[in-house]
Design a protein around this motif. Sequence first.
Motif, PDB file in Angstrom:
ATOM      1  N   ASP A   1       4.290   6.997 -11.621  1.00  0.00           N
ATOM      2  CA  ASP A   1       5.598   6.749 -11.024  1.00  0.00           C
ATOM      3  C   ASP A   1       5.482   5.464 -10.193  1.00  0.00           C
ATOM      4  O   ASP A   1       4.916   5.474  -9.102  1.00  0.00           O
ATOM      5  N   LEU A   2       6.011   4.366 -10.729  1.00  0.00           N
ATOM      6  CA  LEU A   2       5.882   3.064 -10.059  1.00  0.00           C
ATOM      7  C   LEU A   2       7.104   2.749  -9.184  1.00  0.00           C
ATOM      8  O   LEU A   2       7.277   1.613  -8.748  1.00  0.00           O
ATOM      9  N   SER A   3       7.936   3.760  -8.940  1.00  0.00           N
ATOM     10  CA  SER A   3       9.194   3.477  -8.244  1.00  0.00           C
ATOM     11  C   SER A   3       8.962   2.964  -6.804  1.00  0.00           C
ATOM     12  O   SER A   3       9.743   2.167  -6.300  1.00  0.00           O
ATOM     13  N   TYR A   4       7.862   3.432  -6.165  1.00  0.00           N
ATOM     14  CA  TYR A   4       7.613   2.946  -4.793  1.00  0.00           C
ATOM     15  C   TYR A   4       7.191   1.474  -4.812  1.00  0.00           C
ATOM     16  O   TYR A   4       7.526   0.709  -3.919  1.00  0.00           O
ATOM     17  N   ILE A   5       6.435   1.098  -5.852  1.00  0.00           N
ATOM     18  CA  ILE A   5       6.030  -0.318  -5.968  1.00  0.00           C
ATOM     19  C   ILE A   5       7.279  -1.166  -6.241  1.00  0.00           C
ATOM     20  O   ILE A   5       7.470  -2.239  -5.652  1.00  0.00           O
TER      21      ILE A   5
ATOM     22  N   LEU B   1       4.148  -6.127 -13.865  1.00  0.00           N
ATOM     23  CA  LEU B   1       5.526  -5.652 -13.654  1.00  0.00           C
ATOM     24  C   LEU B   1       6.027  -6.080 -12.287  1.00  0.00           C
ATOM     25  O   LEU B   1       7.155  -6.563 -12.144  1.00  0.00           O
ATOM     26  N   LEU B   2       5.149  -5.905 -11.275  1.00  0.00           N
ATOM     27  CA  LEU B   2       5.510  -6.314  -9.908  1.00  0.00           C
ATOM     28  C   LEU B   2       5.906  -7.799  -9.896  1.00  0.00           C
ATOM     29  O   LEU B   2       6.927  -8.187  -9.316  1.00  0.00           O
ATOM     30  N   ALA B   3       5.079  -8.616 -10.570  1.00  0.00           N
ATOM     31  CA  ALA B   3       5.349 -10.070 -10.601  1.00  0.00           C
ATOM     32  C   ALA B   3       6.710 -10.337 -11.255  1.00  0.00           C
ATOM     33  O   ALA B   3       7.472 -11.205 -10.801  1.00  0.00           O
ATOM     34  N   ASN B   4       7.031  -9.579 -12.304  1.00  0.00           N
ATOM     35  CA  ASN B   4       8.319  -9.783 -12.983  1.00  0.00           C
ATOM     36  C   ASN B   4       9.494  -9.346 -12.097  1.00  0.00           C
ATOM     37  O   ASN B   4      10.530 -10.010 -12.059  1.00  0.00           O
TER      38      ASN B   4
ATOM     39  N   ALA C   1       0.862  -1.196   0.000  1.00  0.00           N
ATOM     40  CA  ALA C   1       0.000   0.000   0.000  1.00  0.00           C
ATOM     41  C   ALA C   1       0.894   1.241   0.000  1.00  0.00           C
ATOM     42  O   ALA C   1       0.852   2.049   0.916  1.00  0.00           O
ATOM     43  N   VAL C   2       1.718   1.333  -1.041  1.00  0.00           N
ATOM     44  CA  VAL C   2       2.654   2.473  -1.142  1.00  0.00           C
ATOM     45  C   VAL C   2       2.093   3.493  -2.145  1.00  0.00           C
ATOM     46  O   VAL C   2       1.205   3.167  -2.929  1.00  0.00           O
ATOM     47  N   PRO C   3       2.589   4.717  -2.139  1.00  0.00           N
ATOM     48  CA  PRO C   3       2.049   5.718  -3.073  1.00  0.00           C
ATOM     49  C   PRO C   3       2.404   5.419  -4.529  1.00  0.00           C
ATOM     50  O   PRO C   3       3.437   4.805  -4.804  1.00  0.00           O
ATOM     51  N   THR C   4       1.520   5.839  -5.424  1.00  0.00           N
ATOM     52  CA  THR C   4       1.824   5.801  -6.866  1.00  0.00           C
ATOM     53  C   THR C   4       1.567   7.208  -7.411  1.00  0.00           C
ATOM     54  O   THR C   4       0.503   7.477  -7.964  1.00  0.00           O
ATOM     55  N   PRO C   5       2.513   8.110  -7.212  1.00  0.00           N
ATOM     56  CA  PRO C   5       2.303   9.496  -7.655  1.00  0.00           C
ATOM     57  C   PRO C   5       2.518   9.635  -9.163  1.00  0.00           C
ATOM     58  O   PRO C   5       2.715   8.640  -9.872  1.00  0.00           O
TER      59      PRO C   5
ATOM     60  N   ILE D   1      -0.288  -9.022  -2.404  1.00  0.00           N
ATOM     61  CA  ILE D   1      -1.398  -8.233  -2.938  1.00  0.00           C
ATOM     62  C   ILE D   1      -0.950  -6.800  -3.152  1.00  0.00           C
ATOM     63  O   ILE D   1      -0.357  -6.185  -2.256  1.00  0.00           O
ATOM     64  N   LEU D   2      -1.236  -6.281  -4.335  1.00  0.00           N
ATOM     65  CA  LEU D   2      -0.955  -4.870  -4.614  1.00  0.00           C
ATOM     66  C   LEU D   2      -2.259  -4.105  -4.429  1.00  0.00           C
ATOM     67  O   LEU D   2      -3.235  -4.331  -5.143  1.00  0.00           O
ATOM     68  N   GLU D   3      -2.288  -3.210  -3.423  1.00  0.00           N
ATOM     69  CA  GLU D   3      -3.487  -2.390  -3.183  1.00  0.00           C
ATOM     70  C   GLU D   3      -3.330  -0.997  -3.752  1.00  0.00           C
ATOM     71  O   GLU D   3      -4.318  -0.301  -3.980  1.00  0.00           O
ATOM     72  N   SER D   4      -2.087  -0.545  -3.947  1.00  0.00           N
ATOM     73  CA  SER D   4      -1.856   0.810  -4.460  1.00  0.00           C
ATOM     74  C   SER D   4      -2.566   0.977  -5.794  1.00  0.00           C
ATOM     75  O   SER D   4      -2.586   0.054  -6.611  1.00  0.00           O
TER      76      SER D   4
END
Length: 422
Positions: A93-97, A127-130, A81-85, A115-118
């Motif tokens: 900006d997916l850098s926090y994910i 992308l997260l999975a990769n 649950a991180v920011p996606t600014p 689980i990605l809630e952002s």
Amino acid sequence: MLNSISIIGLGYIGLPTATLFASRKMRVIGVDVSSHVVDTINRGNIHIVEPELDILVHAAVGAGYLRATTRVEPADAFIIAVPTPLTADRRPDLSYIEAAAKSIAPVLAKGNLVILESTSSVGATELLANWLAEIRPDLTFPQQTGDASDIRIAHCPERVLPGRIVHELVVNDRVIGGMTANCSKAAIALYSLVVQGDCIVTDVRTAEMCKLAENSFRDVNIAFANELSMICDKQGIDVWELIKLANRHPRVNILQPGCGVGGHCIAVDPWFIVDGAPQDAKLIRAARSVNDAKPDWVLRKVGEAVEALVRSGVSVEEICVACLGITYKADIDDLRESPALEVAQALANCHRGKIAIVEPNLQALPDELVAGRATLSALDDAIAEAHVLVLLVDHAEFKNLKPELGDRQVLVDTRGIWKNAK
Ligand code: SAJ
């Protein structure tokens, strides 16, 4: 079997979510990069303002079910649950994910659920999975082995309203976008521990787009109200009366105009759709432009009022402008992307007289205003002293008041709550 849950990011969504699981007697490890946030929570306190949250955090930490740390630890399930600014050129900006993925990858174990809630652009969960798979070639992931994967991954966007988070986390329906059927099953098992609403399964990309569509729908509808307000102003029509009348039609429900659209969600998420479909997202882009332009329109109205006073013989240095409300919406302390703050800031920088700021939800002015001419004022003082009153936010303190303004006082009411004050 779910014995422990780790929540990555302890902000407006992560902390209430962590607390909710902890209140059901789950062992919750909250992770945040800020040691200030971690220390505050471990003392049983909170670093944000959200109704009911302080009591719940205090109880969860006191009972030993919630613990915060800056270092990721092994757990059965991880909720990101991180920011996606937005980047400067309005791209997601997916850098926090990515940073969250890199921090949990080393501790992942067979059977874990991620689980990605952002709020995410379409394709972000893949992308997260990769990113996870690159770091952990010893484990299998849904994009590689489908339902048989060691790690389960899903996107389950948060949809709660700031100011009502604790309530909505429990009662709202959840969209569950598992990368496979087993991923969705595992995510439902987790949310069923705390959610009373329905958990509805879809694919991962639809889940991502669903969240973006919800916030864009609201943005487009607010833009319609804001555009109407500017048209009506030119044509001498009371837009609030007009909206009330139009909304008596059984299939019409126009939202309320204001000084613009703020917050970290509705002013941001539509750009994710525009970024993914720049040629096709014409209406969504136009709505953003209408809402983004509304603070300038308010500033022009204030400028006209000041000029009229100067023409009547008052010197500009004598003119006090009061800004009523600077948060991004009513009855909260959140200033993110606030159009009201934008208006107040512009006035503090360019108006040569006094600027009185009334904000019942803040103890001190934000840094952006401190350097300018602005001072934090009590509501009564501002009403007594201001030549121009700019009502920017419909806080309860303002709504419950029916001020009688003097003949020479000018009201710029962007919310339509004091329009009969003269
Ligand atoms: N606003 C108006 N007129 C209206 C309604 C709102 O000008 O009629 C303005 C508000 O003043 C504020 C902005 O719009 O500046 C956004 O406020 P909001 O209350 O509509 O929404 P948020 O940003 O606080 O929360 C939204 C919610 N999304 C929807 O209602 C579709 C919430 O459910 C989401 O979870 C949240 O975004 C999020 O985190 O994405």
